[in-house]
Design an enzyme around this catalytic site. Sequence first.
Site, PDB file in Angstrom:
ATOM      1  NE  ARG A  82     108.196  15.620  35.598  1.00  0.00           N
ATOM      2  CZ  ARG A  82     108.565  15.197  34.371  1.00  0.00           C
ATOM      3  NH1 ARG A  82     108.580  16.022  33.360  1.00  0.00           N
ATOM      4  NH2 ARG A  82     108.890  13.962  34.174  1.00  0.00           N
ATOM      5  N   GLY A 103     116.069  20.942  43.416  1.00  0.00           N
ATOM      6  CA  GLY A 103     114.682  21.339  43.227  1.00  0.00           C
ATOM      7  C   GLY A 103     114.342  21.732  41.797  1.00  0.00           C
ATOM      8  CG  HIS A 104     110.465  23.408  41.236  1.00  0.00           C
ATOM      9  ND1 HIS A 104     110.290  24.713  40.887  1.00  0.00           N
ATOM     10  CD2 HIS A 104     110.092  23.298  42.524  1.00  0.00           C
ATOM     11  CE1 HIS A 104     109.805  25.383  41.911  1.00  0.00           C
ATOM     12  NE2 HIS A 104     109.684  24.539  42.930  1.00  0.00           N
ATOM     13  CG  ASN A 105     111.559  25.737  37.120  1.00  0.00           C
ATOM     14  OD1 ASN A 105     110.641  25.165  37.715  1.00  0.00           O
ATOM     15  ND2 ASN A 105     111.463  26.110  35.860  1.00  0.00           N
ATOM     16  CB  SER A 123     113.847  29.149  40.808  1.00  0.00           C
ATOM     17  OG  SER A 123     112.635  28.628  40.306  1.00  0.00           O
TER      18      SER A 123
END
Length: 181
Positions: A82, A103-105, A123
């Site tokens: 998330r 990974g996140h974002n 990201s």
Amino acid sequence: VGALSFVGAGAMLGEDVRLYPRVVVREGVRIGDRVTVHSGAVLGADGFGYAFDGRAHRKIPQVGGLRIEDDVEIGANSAIDRATLGETVVRRGTKIDNLVQIGHNCDVGEDVILVSQVGIAGSSRIGNRAMLAGQVGVADHVTIGPGAILTAKAGVPSDVPGGEVWSGIPSRPTGEQKRIW
């Protein structure tokens, strides 16, 4: 929903979703229509976010979401985190092999292919129809352009332009990499 799978509070599953046994869909995750998730996958776990305060690594709360769009397939034992804030997105038609980490974002475009053991740090952006071969590693905040191809085991520390084929560690255009080899 297969045996021993978990669907968290507020998660939304579209039509014709298939969760094989032992899939985890964490709270608030949104899954579109015709999505297949194979055994052992974890969708919506916390991203790997810590800040060092001079004495210890302190966890940064991961309060964002995860959205999986229509016609996506996610392989066994893959993990998609998330977002810290905002949303991690896997767009329509993307196919994810076994043992992939997103990974996140991150924002993974439409019709992307992610082959076994790909790791994408937080990201990062993957353009539509890009293909990442087995064991490709992408650093954080990197953009992979639409239609780019990363060959097996490429280590990607910086942006890759759309439509190009890159190889090696660190990755560079394949023609250049072959001359170096």
